[in-house]
Design a protein around this motif. Structure first.
Motif, PDB file in Angstrom:
ATOM      1  N   VAL A   1      43.206 -15.093 122.989  1.00 30.79           N
ATOM      2  CA  VAL A   1      42.500 -14.711 124.214  1.00 30.79           C
ATOM      3  C   VAL A   1      41.010 -14.708 123.885  1.00 30.79           C
ATOM      4  O   VAL A   1      40.558 -13.940 123.023  1.00 30.79           O
ATOM      5  CB  VAL A   1      42.958 -13.326 124.711  1.00 30.79           C
ATOM      6  CG1 VAL A   1      42.262 -12.984 126.037  1.00 30.79           C
ATOM      7  CG2 VAL A   1      44.474 -13.303 124.883  1.00 30.79           C
ATOM      8  N   CYS A   2      40.233 -15.545 124.568  1.00 33.03           N
ATOM      9  CA  CYS A   2      38.875 -15.814 124.087  1.00 33.03           C
ATOM     10  C   CYS A   2      38.045 -16.501 125.158  1.00 33.03           C
ATOM     11  O   CYS A   2      38.541 -16.862 126.225  1.00 33.03           O
ATOM     12  CB  CYS A   2      38.956 -16.724 122.862  1.00 33.03           C
ATOM     13  SG  CYS A   2      39.829 -18.282 123.212  1.00 33.03           S
ATOM     14  N   ASP A   3      36.759 -16.676 124.850  1.00 31.69           N
ATOM     15  CA  ASP A   3      35.911 -17.553 125.653  1.00 31.69           C
ATOM     16  C   ASP A   3      36.152 -19.012 125.286  1.00 31.69           C
ATOM     17  O   ASP A   3      35.863 -19.915 126.077  1.00 31.69           O
ATOM     18  CB  ASP A   3      34.436 -17.223 125.443  1.00 31.69           C
ATOM     19  CG  ASP A   3      33.993 -15.981 126.198  1.00 31.69           C
ATOM     20  OD1 ASP A   3      34.782 -15.456 127.005  1.00 31.69           O
ATOM     21  OD2 ASP A   3      32.855 -15.525 125.975  1.00 31.69           O
ATOM     22  N   GLY A   4      36.646 -19.253 124.067  1.00 31.08           N
ATOM     23  CA  GLY A   4      36.918 -20.611 123.633  1.00 31.08           C
ATOM     24  C   GLY A   4      37.248 -20.662 122.157  1.00 31.08           C
ATOM     25  O   GLY A   4      37.371 -19.635 121.488  1.00 31.08           O
ATOM     26  N   VAL A   5      37.387 -21.879 121.656  1.00 24.64           N
ATOM     27  CA  VAL A   5      37.682 -22.102 120.244  1.00 24.64           C
ATOM     28  C   VAL A   5      37.159 -23.491 119.897  1.00 24.64           C
ATOM     29  O   VAL A   5      37.075 -24.368 120.773  1.00 24.64           O
ATOM     30  CB  VAL A   5      39.201 -21.984 119.965  1.00 24.64           C
ATOM     31  CG1 VAL A   5      39.990 -23.063 120.713  1.00 24.64           C
ATOM     32  CG2 VAL A   5      39.505 -22.013 118.471  1.00 24.64           C
ATOM     33  N   LEU A   6      36.770 -23.701 118.638  1.00 24.79           N
ATOM     34  CA  LEU A   6      36.236 -25.003 118.261  1.00 24.79           C
ATOM     35  C   LEU A   6      36.746 -25.426 116.888  1.00 24.79           C
ATOM     36  O   LEU A   6      37.130 -24.586 116.067  1.00 24.79           O
ATOM     37  CB  LEU A   6      34.705 -25.006 118.289  1.00 24.79           C
ATOM     38  CG  LEU A   6      33.931 -24.107 117.334  1.00 24.79           C
ATOM     39  CD1 LEU A   6      33.722 -24.770 115.975  1.00 24.79           C
ATOM     40  CD2 LEU A   6      32.570 -23.743 117.934  1.00 24.79           C
TER      41      LEU A   6
END
Length: 267
Positions: free
Chosen positions: A154-159
């Motif tokens: 659960v996050c704003d995003g991932v890279l």
């Protein structure tokens, strides 16, 4: 992958010159164009790039798009210049290029499926980022080599970042800095809410990483491969593409390793 100093660079005879549109780069271009014998880029054995890391990235993408890949020797006229050498003018430039150390970098290939089932392929030299499109947090399943490692991030995003991109967005997201020849990847969350204590992972660059978007209708997510964006993602599969390696040329004794260390102590 690091290469012997003389194996590739000494084969370079014809050089092309390009510059970003900044004032500093254009002034340097006008100086250098008078002091060396240059050829068009499509006839060159190597390319001298004047500008910053962003312009170098743009230049490397242009090579990938045209499928004509030649070594690139950058001279920094931007801000950080992580991928560049120190700028010096004069007629010694050809000798510098001939003595340069060649280092190969491989891009990430992204195979993406959107919510409507369409498939798209992109490449990234720095990183591929998944980012929430709305105020709703993203929920993403993370798999490495076909094994689910995080069922629900659960996050704003991932890279996922290459060594070349580890000092860019990855560093801003508190990801690790990777030496250019490390053959590693940085898997970094962006503002993770759960799991709270997961700070990311360092992976061998042979790893295959898959991001699957959970609840894509309620929590839409976009994928960005360097500067190219694809919206409404359902799933993204990522891996390093060894068949299209790019070559950067660095001066012998280039203080890149020191800069990598120093970046990690900036407060």
């Amino acid at each position: 992958m690091d290469m012997p100093q003389s194996q590739e660079a000494q084969q370079i005879k014809r050089l092309a010159l390009i510059a970003s549109d900044t004032e500093r780069a254009q002034e340097a271009f006008q100086e250098l164009v008078q002091t060396n014998d240059w050829v068009p880029q499509d006839e060159a054995d190597a390319l001298v790039v004047l500008g910053g890391d962003g312009f170098m990235l743009q230049t490397l993408h242009a090579m990938l798009d045209t499928n004509r890949i030649i070594p690139a020797y950058g001279m920094n006229l931007g801000t950080i210049g992580f991928l560049m050498n120190r700028y010096r003018n004069g007629k010694t430039l050809a000798k510098r290029v001939a003595k340069a150390r060649a280092l190969r970098i491989a891009p990430i290939t992204m195979q993406a499926v959107t919510k409507d089932g369409s498939r798209h392929a992109m490449r990234a030299i720095n990183e591929v980022s998944l980012l929430r499109e709305t105020r709703q947090t993203a929920k993403i399943e993370v798999s490495v080599d076909d094994r689910v490692r995080i069922k629900e991030l659960v996050c704003d995003g991932v890279l996922l970042a290459t060594p070349a991109g580890s000092t860019a967005y990855n560093l801003s997201a508190n990801g690790p800095i990777l030496p250019l020849d490390s053959e590693l990847l940085a898997l970094t969350p962006i503002s993770a809410f759960r799991p709270r204590r997961w700070g990311g992972a360092i992976l061998p660059d042979r790893s295959a990483v898959t991001f699957r978007v959970l609840e894509p209708e309620k929590r839409p997510v976009s994928a960005v491969a360097d500067q190219k964006e694809l919206r409404d993602i359902a799933e993204v599969a990522l891996k390093i593409d060894r068949d299209t390696e790019l070559t950067l040329l660095f001066d012998p004794g280039h203080a890149l390793d020191e800069r990598i260390v120093a970046e990690q102590f900036v407060v």
